[in-house]
Scaffold this active site. Structure first.
Site, PDB file in Angstrom:
ATOM      1  N   THR A  54      -7.130 -19.946 -21.851  1.00  0.00           N
ATOM      2  CA  THR A  54      -7.016 -18.707 -22.642  1.00  0.00           C
ATOM      3  C   THR A  54      -6.850 -18.988 -24.132  1.00  0.00           C
ATOM      4  OG1 THR A  54      -4.638 -18.653 -22.249  1.00  0.00           O
ATOM      5  CG2 THR A  54      -6.010 -17.395 -20.741  1.00  0.00           C
ATOM      6  N   ALA A 111       9.205 -21.291 -20.051  1.00  0.00           N
ATOM      7  CA  ALA A 111       8.869 -19.981 -20.614  1.00  0.00           C
ATOM      8  C   ALA A 111       8.753 -18.996 -19.452  1.00  0.00           C
ATOM      9  CB  ALA A 111       7.551 -20.068 -21.378  1.00  0.00           C
ATOM     10  N   TYR A 113       1.586 -13.273 -11.161  1.00  0.00           N
ATOM     11  CA  TYR A 113       2.300 -13.722 -12.359  1.00  0.00           C
ATOM     12  C   TYR A 113       3.815 -13.576 -12.171  1.00  0.00           C
ATOM     13  CZ  TYR A 113       3.489 -13.829 -17.396  1.00  0.00           C
ATOM     14  OH  TYR A 113       4.023 -14.130 -18.633  1.00  0.00           O
ATOM     15  N   HIS A 134      -4.738 -13.944 -28.604  1.00  0.00           N
ATOM     16  CA  HIS A 134      -6.167 -13.907 -28.286  1.00  0.00           C
ATOM     17  C   HIS A 134      -6.663 -12.474 -28.520  1.00  0.00           C
ATOM     18  CE1 HIS A 134      -9.956 -14.208 -26.318  1.00  0.00           C
ATOM     19  NE2 HIS A 134      -9.753 -15.460 -25.975  1.00  0.00           N
TER      20      HIS A 134
HETATM   21  P1  NAD Z   1      -1.535 -17.841 -24.048  1.00  0.00           P
HETATM   22  O1  NAD Z   1      -2.479 -17.433 -22.967  1.00  0.00           O
HETATM   23  O2  NAD Z   1      -1.978 -17.702 -25.463  1.00  0.00           O
HETATM   24  O3  NAD Z   1      -1.073 -19.343 -23.842  1.00  0.00           O
HETATM   25  C1  NAD Z   1      -1.011 -19.976 -22.593  1.00  0.00           C
HETATM   26  C2  NAD Z   1      -1.633 -21.351 -22.751  1.00  0.00           C
HETATM   27  O4  NAD Z   1      -1.570 -22.041 -21.480  1.00  0.00           O
HETATM   28  C3  NAD Z   1      -3.113 -21.288 -23.133  1.00  0.00           C
HETATM   29  O5  NAD Z   1      -3.378 -22.194 -24.175  1.00  0.00           O
HETATM   30  C4  NAD Z   1      -3.838 -21.687 -21.851  1.00  0.00           C
HETATM   31  O6  NAD Z   1      -5.092 -22.272 -22.098  1.00  0.00           O
HETATM   32  C5  NAD Z   1      -2.831 -22.637 -21.232  1.00  0.00           C
HETATM   33  N1  NAD Z   1      -2.976 -22.783 -19.772  1.00  0.00           N
HETATM   34  C6  NAD Z   1      -3.144 -21.802 -18.849  1.00  0.00           C
HETATM   35  N2  NAD Z   1      -3.212 -22.334 -17.616  1.00  0.00           N
HETATM   36  C7  NAD Z   1      -3.080 -23.682 -17.774  1.00  0.00           C
HETATM   37  C8  NAD Z   1      -3.068 -24.774 -16.875  1.00  0.00           C
HETATM   38  N3  NAD Z   1      -3.225 -24.593 -15.547  1.00  0.00           N
HETATM   39  N4  NAD Z   1      -2.917 -26.032 -17.378  1.00  0.00           N
HETATM   40  C9  NAD Z   1      -2.785 -26.242 -18.709  1.00  0.00           C
HETATM   41  N5  NAD Z   1      -2.781 -25.228 -19.613  1.00  0.00           N
HETATM   42  C10 NAD Z   1      -2.918 -23.975 -19.147  1.00  0.00           C
HETATM   43  O7  NAD Z   1      -0.195 -17.018 -23.795  1.00  0.00           O
HETATM   44  P2  NAD Z   1       1.168 -16.987 -24.608  1.00  0.00           P
HETATM   45  O8  NAD Z   1       1.417 -15.585 -24.964  1.00  0.00           O
HETATM   46  O9  NAD Z   1       1.182 -18.022 -25.663  1.00  0.00           O
HETATM   47  O10 NAD Z   1       2.205 -17.389 -23.460  1.00  0.00           O
HETATM   48  C11 NAD Z   1       2.803 -18.674 -23.384  1.00  0.00           C
HETATM   49  C12 NAD Z   1       3.884 -18.658 -22.303  1.00  0.00           C
HETATM   50  O11 NAD Z   1       4.867 -17.691 -22.601  1.00  0.00           O
HETATM   51  C13 NAD Z   1       3.331 -18.328 -20.918  1.00  0.00           C
HETATM   52  O12 NAD Z   1       3.972 -19.157 -19.961  1.00  0.00           O
HETATM   53  C14 NAD Z   1       3.741 -16.889 -20.717  1.00  0.00           C
HETATM   54  O13 NAD Z   1       3.930 -16.586 -19.362  1.00  0.00           O
HETATM   55  C15 NAD Z   1       5.037 -16.806 -21.508  1.00  0.00           C
HETATM   56  N6  NAD Z   1       5.302 -15.432 -21.975  1.00  0.00           N
HETATM   57  C16 NAD Z   1       4.619 -14.897 -23.035  1.00  0.00           C
HETATM   58  C17 NAD Z   1       4.896 -13.584 -23.417  1.00  0.00           C
HETATM   59  C18 NAD Z   1       4.219 -12.941 -24.599  1.00  0.00           C
HETATM   60  O14 NAD Z   1       4.511 -11.766 -24.887  1.00  0.00           O
HETATM   61  N7  NAD Z   1       3.368 -13.601 -25.326  1.00  0.00           N
HETATM   62  C19 NAD Z   1       5.840 -12.818 -22.715  1.00  0.00           C
HETATM   63  C20 NAD Z   1       6.469 -13.397 -21.624  1.00  0.00           C
HETATM   64  C21 NAD Z   1       6.217 -14.710 -21.264  1.00  0.00           C
END
Ligand code: NAD
Ligand code: UDP
Length: 324
Positions: free
Chosen positions: A39, A116, A147, A183
């Site tokens: 992603t 996270a 999720y 994104h």
């Molecule tokens: P994001 O999608 O931008 O980042 C997630 C990253 O993980 C991406 O770079 C993706 O390519 C990578 N990824 C996905 N599956 C993978 C795998 N199997 N192996 C290696 N890499 C993998 O999302 P984000 O918003 O930056 O979220 C980051 C973390 O924070 C996540 O764990 C998400 O659950 C958690 N989170 C985010 C939010 C938010 O509001 N942004 C809220 C709650 C929790």
């Protein structure tokens, strides 16, 4: 002066991960950013590639990896509903098998490990705002379960490795966060509304727009991550991190239109299944134990995010990999 550590950031090329890498590299740590780019784009960390204390590894956390590190931030997981529902079985594997692999690595290296987690573990909450003691209301078989339940099992694993193996853990529950490097096609509300407002398209409100969320700017959140990781070992969490300022989705739409000076109109679409009606963090624990509170108001954070959206070339962003 703080001692430089070897730090692994899984999901490090993503929205939150790339901002975290920025901070850790700036602090002088030796940072390994691990990502499968499901992603995210390499562009998020391209500016770090020339630095001697930054390394980028293409790897999928569902497979084990042998590294030597002092700390692990485990962020790898698609986070936006459209992304995590794209291949729900893979999402579950990433959360659960990914956590097992990273906890195994932490155990072998005696590394401190940060998870996270998410406000989604509270499901569609009956308690408002949500304190860490609330156990949640998640539909185990709905479209969000891959999720929500994946992240719940990951928390369980973290606490079992902590009790059974003495692994030094930190668990944070992140509430909706926004900012530059989201994104643009992730389907999340902030990115959708900004993209639509800048293009003069209708703003798509799901349901009647009365559902609420509380939005945290990314810089505030990353500060919370670092405080938690460096906080006392006796405080493994879980701890809520988010901005308690609560807005309805309609209010958010109106604010985005106003700040961007857009002529877009609101349009209404069906509410997705299991969409939580309200969400707001109780952050008393983070305030008390980490001396952490968000400092950036929604209006300021949105202005900075809208400026970033204006600066990017949308044609360079793609949806998650087909047939993934
Ligand atoms: P994001 O999608 O931008 O980042 C997630 C990253 O993980 C991406 O770079 C993706 O390519 C990578 N990824 C996905 N599956 C993978 C795998 N199997 N192996 C290696 N890499 C993998 O999302 P984000 O918003 O930056 O979220 C980051 C973390 O924070 C996540 O764990 C998400 O659950 C958690 N989170 C985010 C939010 C938010 O509001 N942004 C809220 C709650 C929790
Ligand atoms: N939403 C909306 N229009 C959109 C995208 C999302 O009204 O174009 C709503 C969605 O139904 C939810 C809220 O905005 O009630 C937040 O959605 P998002 O996907 O950003 O994250 P969630 O908090 O639901 O995980």
């Amino acid at each position: 002066m703080s001692i430089s550590k070897r730090i692994l950031v899984t999901g490090g090329a993503g929205f939150l991960g790339s901002h975290l890498c920025d901070r850790l590299v700036e602090q002088g740590h030796d940072v390994i950013c691990l990502d499968n780019f499901f992603t995210s784009q390499k562009e998020n960390v391209a500016h770090l590639l020339g630095k001697a204390n930054f390394e980028l590894v293409r790897h999928d956390v569902v497979h084990p990896i042998w590294l030597e590190v002092d700390e692990i931030y485990n962020l790898a997981c698609p986070a936006a509903p459209g992304h995590y529902q794209y291949n729900p079985i893979k999402t579950c594997k990433t959360s659960v098998v990914g956590a097992i692999n990273m906890l195994g690595l932490a155990k072998r290296c005696q590394a401190k490990i940060f998870q996270a987690s998410t406000s989604e573990i509270y499901g569609d909450p009956e308690v408002h705002p949500q304190p860490e003691s609330y156990r949640g209301a998640v539909n185990t078989i709905g479209p969000r379960a891959c999720y929500d339940e994946g992240k719940r099992v990951a928390e369980t694993l973290f606490f079992d490795y902590y009790r059974q193996n003495g692994v030094n853990i930190r668990v944070v529950r992140i509430f909706n966060t926004y900012g530059p490097r989201m994104h643009p096609y992730d389907g999340r509300v902030v990115s959708n509304f900004i993209r639509q407002a800048l293009a003069g398209e209708d703003i798509t409100i799901f349901g009647d727009g009365s559902q609420s969320r509380a939005f945290c700017f990314v810089d505030d959140l990353v500060e919370g991550f670092i405080r938690m990781m460096n906080g006392p070992d006796e405080f493994p969490g879980p701890v809520n991190l988010g901005n308690p300022g609560e807005f309805t989705i309609k209010e958010l739409a109106e604010l985005v239109i106003e700040i961007s000076g857009s002529t877009s109109k609101l349009c209404y679409r069906p509410l997705p299944e299991d969409d939580p009606k309200q969400r707001r963090p109780d952050i008393a624990l983070a305030q008390g134990r980490l001396d952490w509170s968000p400092t950036i108001e929604l209006r300021d954070g949105l202005t900075r995010t809208i400026d970033w959206f204006k600066s990017i070339d949308l044609s360079r962003f793609r949806a998650p990999t087909p047939n993934y």
